[in-house]
Design an enzyme around this catalytic site. Structure first.
Site, mmCIF file in Angstrom:
data_model
loop_
_atom_site.group_PDB
_atom_site.id
_atom_site.type_symbol
_atom_site.label_atom_id
_atom_site.label_comp_id
_atom_site.label_asym_id
_atom_site.label_seq_id
_atom_site.Cartn_x
_atom_site.Cartn_y
_atom_site.Cartn_z
ATOM 1 C CE LYS A 175 -1.532 3.172 2.428
ATOM 2 N NZ LYS A 175 -1.758 4.310 1.562
ATOM 3 C CD GLU A 250 13.662 2.130 9.926
ATOM 4 O OE1 GLU A 250 13.957 3.194 10.521
ATOM 5 O OE2 GLU A 250 14.202 1.041 10.163
ATOM 6 C CB CYS A 284 13.042 9.942 7.982
ATOM 7 S SG CYS A 284 13.819 8.624 7.082
ATOM 8 C CD GLU A 383 10.276 13.765 11.050
ATOM 9 O OE1 GLU A 383 9.172 13.221 11.261
ATOM 10 O OE2 GLU A 383 11.240 13.187 10.540
HETATM 11 N N1 LIG Z 1 10.083 8.768 8.372
HETATM 12 C C1 LIG Z 1 9.719 9.064 7.142
HETATM 13 O O1 LIG Z 1 10.366 8.661 6.208
HETATM 14 C C2 LIG Z 1 8.505 9.864 6.927
HETATM 15 C C3 LIG Z 1 7.982 10.663 7.921
HETATM 16 N N2 LIG Z 1 6.871 11.390 7.691
HETATM 17 C C4 LIG Z 1 6.362 12.261 8.759
HETATM 18 O O2 LIG Z 1 4.986 12.083 8.883
HETATM 19 C C5 LIG Z 1 4.291 13.326 8.696
HETATM 20 C C6 LIG Z 1 2.974 13.075 8.018
HETATM 21 O O3 LIG Z 1 3.180 12.452 6.766
HETATM 22 P P1 LIG Z 1 2.168 11.378 6.289
HETATM 23 O O4 LIG Z 1 2.394 10.996 4.908
HETATM 24 O O5 LIG Z 1 0.792 11.851 6.610
HETATM 25 O O6 LIG Z 1 2.602 10.122 7.206
HETATM 26 P P2 LIG Z 1 1.717 8.917 7.590
HETATM 27 O O7 LIG Z 1 2.378 8.177 8.690
HETATM 28 O O8 LIG Z 1 0.317 9.327 7.765
HETATM 29 O O9 LIG Z 1 1.745 8.010 6.242
HETATM 30 C C7 LIG Z 1 2.660 6.985 5.942
HETATM 31 C C8 LIG Z 1 1.904 5.811 5.309
HETATM 32 O O10 LIG Z 1 1.009 5.240 6.269
HETATM 33 C C9 LIG Z 1 -0.313 5.244 5.757
HETATM 34 N N3 LIG Z 1 -1.265 5.380 6.851
HETATM 35 C C10 LIG Z 1 -1.799 6.520 7.353
HETATM 36 N N4 LIG Z 1 -2.661 6.220 8.364
HETATM 37 C C11 LIG Z 1 -2.650 4.872 8.488
HETATM 38 C C12 LIG Z 1 -3.330 3.962 9.365
HETATM 39 N N5 LIG Z 1 -4.166 4.388 10.298
HETATM 40 N N6 LIG Z 1 -3.103 2.637 9.223
HETATM 41 C C13 LIG Z 1 -2.235 2.195 8.294
HETATM 42 N N7 LIG Z 1 -1.585 2.997 7.432
HETATM 43 C C14 LIG Z 1 -1.770 4.329 7.540
HETATM 44 C C15 LIG Z 1 -0.312 6.400 4.777
HETATM 45 O O11 LIG Z 1 -1.396 6.329 3.893
HETATM 46 P P3 LIG Z 1 -1.943 7.624 3.079
HETATM 47 O O12 LIG Z 1 -0.965 8.708 3.219
HETATM 48 O O13 LIG Z 1 -2.038 7.106 1.726
HETATM 49 O O14 LIG Z 1 -3.267 7.919 3.672
HETATM 50 C C16 LIG Z 1 1.036 6.211 4.121
HETATM 51 O O15 LIG Z 1 0.989 5.167 3.187
HETATM 52 C C17 LIG Z 1 5.261 14.176 7.899
HETATM 53 O O16 LIG Z 1 5.010 15.516 8.024
HETATM 54 C C18 LIG Z 1 6.569 13.729 8.474
HETATM 55 O O17 LIG Z 1 6.791 14.414 9.679
HETATM 56 C C19 LIG Z 1 6.244 11.311 6.468
HETATM 57 C C20 LIG Z 1 6.729 10.558 5.451
HETATM 58 C C21 LIG Z 1 7.922 9.780 5.610
HETATM 59 O O1 LIG Z 2 18.546 9.681 3.296
HETATM 60 C C1 LIG Z 2 18.253 8.696 2.648
HETATM 61 O O2 LIG Z 2 18.944 8.300 1.693
HETATM 62 C C2 LIG Z 2 17.048 7.885 3.010
HETATM 63 C C3 LIG Z 2 15.999 8.710 3.670
HETATM 64 C C4 LIG Z 2 14.757 7.967 3.956
HETATM 65 O O3 LIG Z 2 14.705 6.769 3.926
HETATM 66 C C5 LIG Z 2 13.532 8.689 4.276
HETATM 67 O O4 LIG Z 2 13.539 9.919 4.320
HETATM 68 O O5 LIG Z 2 12.497 8.034 4.487
#
Ligand SMILES: NC(=O)C1=CN([C@@H]2O[C@H](COP(=O)(O)OP(=O)(O)OC[C@H]3O[C@@H](n4cnc5c(N)ncnc54)[C@H](OP(=O)(O)O)[C@@H]3O)[C@@H](O)[C@H]2O)C=CC1
Ligand SMILES: O=C(O)CCC(=O)C(=O)O
Length: 481
Positions: A175, A250, A284, A383
């Site tokens: 997903k 992660e 991240c 963050e």
């Molecule tokens: N560590 C990292 O690499 C990342 C961190 N973030 C952080 O998260 C914040 C919000 O970003 P966001 O994209 O909304 O992150 P989310 O944690 O909401 O989304 C990550 C994934 O989880 C899915 N998801 C959301 N809610 C659920 C649930 N209840 N059960 C199962 N899966 C779920 C999302 O689906 P969908 O979005 O399709 O609804 C997406 O595929 C950012 O501002 C940032 O701070 C975001 C992206 C990456």
């Molecule tokens: O810095 C990278 O190459 C990986 C970063 C990453 O995995 C993320 O932002 O989710």
């Protein structure tokens, strides 16, 4: 590609129309609709899980040459199409084209790496303490895994979850993030032609609340690998642990970049710009807090302010763009709200701080730097996930290390120094999963473990051969004569 082309889910070896569709919009140009992508309903999610379950007995015991060949084929096609897929990635997520092509290349290399891993899986053969008995320790596939991926790496993160899952004999339901389904769909289409039996790989697009949650709650899913926010990750962990499913998370970071008095100033500035602002700060592993010792502090602030003048914000596909748009309106609002918070907390704005107007309508934000920040401020602790960073002055290395570790997160941490003594001490005493010496905090290799400590990660490491910890289960067999 027509603007209204529809892209379906992939379930049990068939392309299945969605219960609904949503538009995938280019954040560099809101008039550019990349396509309409399916949204799965609950019945389709369950059909995908059932297809994966049905395929599992044969796939988990399939020959390693067949697995190798199929994964290698996926890797080769991704690499051959890196410019086209990179353009799609830049269009849907907003990374600049060179960054996007780099991410696609990483995804292709990941499939190639795990093709090789199929042939390298090993175990232990030991004498038992009982005479005439020996012990075999082997790894078997975990089962059916649900992979939930974020928007910021639309092809590399799906790749680094799918490739090891399939290499070690698991069946997959992916997903992807609703914001960026295009690269995941393109990857699914490549996988659909690579020789995997029907049901081994399935793609269900749609929202996290519906599709993601259905995967997490299903008793037919043996493990969830998730990358995304801390809030969602923790909910997923609770659900998985309560039904004894394996879980790997992660999540976020508040990665420190320490700059010591003895650092090479030019190098420190370049790696700091990379850490904080490239990929629009949406990694991240990005650094959003610079911890700078007193002897270099003023020179570092001045050099950063000057260097930031030459960073070009623009359309992700335009030549010369250094930083593309923020991914969505919601993320832009989050970034702007942190800029307001920084100002109201009393930090001094050194550069940026406002949206940027370009030729197209998109979510463009100037890279933003605060100085005179305190470690206790929200901009130093939370963050932000955008191109917004701050500088905190400290007296010396010991204070810098203490501040670097004073966070609920522990993903990546960097130090800029010419001192072997401090570099070695930092490597040993940083409470992060990944430590960078004279390098940006972001930008990792695909063949070594990736992951953090404290609130950043949970479960075993991703990537490299360490990925087998999550995607396999260990069996110990005692064999008598
Ligand atoms: N560590 C990292 O690499 C990342 C961190 N973030 C952080 O998260 C914040 C919000 O970003 P966001 O994209 O909304 O992150 P989310 O944690 O909401 O989304 C990550 C994934 O989880 C899915 N998801 C959301 N809610 C659920 C649930 N209840 N059960 C199962 N899966 C779920 C999302 O689906 P969908 O979005 O399709 O609804 C997406 O595929 C950012 O501002 C940032 O701070 C975001 C992206 C990456
Ligand atoms: O810095 C990278 O190459 C990986 C970063 C990453 O995995 C993320 O932002 O989710």
């Amino acid at each position: 590609m027509s603007a209204t082309q529809r892209f379906d889910n992939y379930i049990g070896g068939q392309w299945i129309a969605g219960a609904d569709y949503s538009a995938n919009i280019n954040p560099s140009d809101l008039s550019d609709v990349i396509g309409e992508y399916a949204k799965a309903d609950l019945a389709q999610v369950h059909a995908a899980i059932d297809a994966a379950r049905d395929a599992f007995p044969a796939w988990s015991t399939s020959g390693i040459q067949a697995r190798h060949d199929a994964l290698d084929k996926v890797g080769s096609e991704i690499l051959a199409r890196r410019d086209e897929l990179g353009t799609l990635l830049a269009r849907e997520e907003g990374k600049t084209l060179p960054e996007a092509i780099g991410e696609v290349t990483r995804a292709g290399n990941i499939f190639k790496f795990f093709a090789g891993e199929c042939l390298r899986l090993s175990g232990d053969y030991l004498p038992s303490v009982r005479p005439g008995v020996h012990v075999e320790v082997t790894r078997e596939a975990l089962g059916v895994v649900g992979l939930i991926t974020p928007w910021n790496f639309p092809i590399a993160i799906p790749a680094w979850k799918i490739a090891p899952a399939l290499a070690y004999g698991n069946c997959v339901v992916l997903k992807p993030a609703d914001l960026v389904p295009g690269c995941a769909w393109a990857l699914a289409e490549i996988i659909s032609r690579a020789g995997f039996p029907a049901g081994v790989f399935n793609l269900v697009m749609g929202s996290g609340r519906v599709v993601g949650d259905a995967l997490v709650q299903s008793p037919k899913i043996d493990g969830i690998s998730f990358t995304g926010s801390v809030g969602v990750g923790r909910q997923i962990a609770v659900s998985c642990v309560s039904r004894q499913a394996k879980v790997q998370l992660e999540m976020g970071g508040k990665n420190p970049q320490v700059i010591l008095d003895d650092a090479d100033l030019k190098q420190a500035v370049e790696l700091s710009v990379q850490s904080a602002f490239y990929s629009t700060g949406q990694r991240c592993t990005a650094s959003s807090r610079f911890i700078v010792t007193a002897g270099i502090h003023d020179r570092f602030v001045a050099a950063m302010a000057e260097r930031m003048q030459s960073i070009k914000v623009g359309h992700a596909l335009s030549a010369g763009t250094d930083i593309g748009p923020v991914v969505s309106r919601a993320q832009l609002e989050q970034d702007l709200s942190y800029i307001d918070i920084g100002q109201s907390e009393g930090a001094r704005l050194v550069s940026g701080g406002a949206v940027v107007t370009c030729d197209t309508e998109g979510y463009f934000l100037a890279p933003t730097l605060f100085a005179d920040s305190e470690a206790s401020m929200r901009i130093s602790r939370e963050e932000i996930f955008g191109p917004v960073a701050n500088i905190v002055r400290v007296a010396d290395y010991d204070a810098a290390l203490a501040m670097a570790n004073d966070t609920e997160f522990g993903l990546s941490a960097g130090i800029a120094t010419t001192s072997l003594k401090y570099a070695n001490h930092f490597k040993r005493h940083s409470q992060a999963g990944m430590v960078m010496v004279n390098l940006p905090t972001a930008g990792v290799d695909y063949h070594v473990p990736f992951g953090g400590r404290k609130g950043s990660s949970y479960g075993s490491r991703e990537q490299g051969r360490y990925a087998q910890e999550f995607y396999t289960v260990v069996k110990t067999a005692y064999v008598g004569s």
